[in-house]
Write an enzyme that holds these catalytic residues in place. Structure first.
Site, PDB file in Angstrom:
ATOM      1  CB  CYS A 217      -3.606  -1.877   4.881  1.00 35.87           C
ATOM      2  SG  CYS A 217      -2.618  -1.460   6.345  1.00 35.87           S
TER       3      CYS A 217
ATOM      4  CD  GLU B 231      -2.415   1.065   2.898  1.00 37.43           C
ATOM      5  OE1 GLU B 231      -3.531   1.585   3.033  1.00 37.43           O
ATOM      6  OE2 GLU B 231      -1.824   0.465   3.820  1.00 37.43           O
TER       7      GLU B 231
ATOM      8  CE  LYS C 136      -7.171   0.334   3.920  1.00 40.37           C
ATOM      9  NZ  LYS C 136      -6.120   1.144   4.590  1.00 40.37           N
TER      10      LYS C 136
END
Length: 271
Positions: free
Chosen positions: A142, A40, A106
């Site tokens: 993440c 990321e 995300k």
């Protein structure tokens, strides 16, 4: 399938970070990797305003990643930021390679541990699955790794390998949580989890936000750590056998039993 995890330390200059991508893609290809996964925030680390560095998916930074993947004939997954509504951006993974031009925004934003990602980042909504040389690969970022339903849903759609691109925050127990969560998602899905994070940037930068702790790893469908990195920059290369996924899913049966339980619940609710 040979996977390379590029545990890099991104700075704040997208051009310099793109040069790092080119270097690591070349090194990974030389070692026979088919899939090269970056963290990321590969385009730019956290801790600085993101809107000024954000670029569209057809901008020069993404095109540079595409060119690196095309030059070496591999699939590359890397984190970038794209313009979104107002002054926000999307926290995006670009996935590019032979027959692949995809992206994932995300879904689960990091509004935790005193950080509020949603102030500057707009959430995504759609899970994304790509095909790398016949292997179904689910893309995640993440904080997503704390939400097993995303991984189960991707597994039910056929994902055998799951990538996690992260810029994990430091703090007591955080590195242990990262490892535990990656292993847990592997067990939830009986799939391989290839989790790559930013390398540790040093104490001064680490204090300003989730800028990396290292600890990249590959977990087997049985939750075993089969490859791992330390805190510093490293190219971690690991072979995974997709055939093991089918065997593990038959043995562990978590996906099959989950489906059977859901069917029973639906039948009882109708009754």
């Amino acid at each position: 399938m040979r996977i390379a995890l590029a545990q890099i330390k991104s700075g704040t200059d997208p051009a310099a970070n793109l040069a790092t991508v080119r270097d690591y893609v070349g090194r990974a290809a030389a070692e026979g990797a088919q899939l090269v996964v970056f963290p990321e925030g590969t385009m730019c680390r956290f801790g600085v305003p993101l809107r000024p560095v954000a670029q569209p998916l057809d901008g020069p930074w993404a095109d540079g990643v595409r060119a690196a993947a095309a030059e070496h004939g591999v699939t590359v997954v890397a984190g970038m930021f794209c313009p979104a509504d107002g002054e926000r951006v999307t926290n995006t993974l670009i996935a590019t390679g032979p027959g692949i031009d995809a992206h994932y925004d995300k879904i689960h934003l990091y509004d935790a541990f005193g950080f509020a990602e949603s102030k500057t980042v707009a959430p995504g909504h759609e899970p994304v699955l790509i095909d790398v040389d016949g292997v179904a690969v689910g893309l995640t970022t993440c904080y997503d790794v704390r939400f097993p339903e995303l991984y189960v849903g991707l597994a039910q759609r056929g994902a055998q390998v799951f990538t996690v691109s992260a810029s994990w925050g430091t703090g007591p127990g955080k590195l242990d949580q990262w490892t535990l969560l990656a292993r847990a998602r592997a067990l939830d899905t009986a799939g391989f989890v290839a989790a790559v994070g930013q390398a540790y940037p040093g104490d001064e930068i680490a204090r300003i936000g989730p800028t990396g702790v290292g600890g990249s790893l590959v977990a087997s469908p049985y939750g075993e750590v089969i490859a791992s990195a330390g805190a510093d920059e490293q190219l971690l290369v690991c072979d995974v056998d997709p055939a093991v996924v089918a065997s593990a899913r038959d043995t562990l049966a978590v996906l099959r039993n989950r489906s059977a339980s859901a069917q029973t619940d639906r039948a009882e609710s109708r009754g």
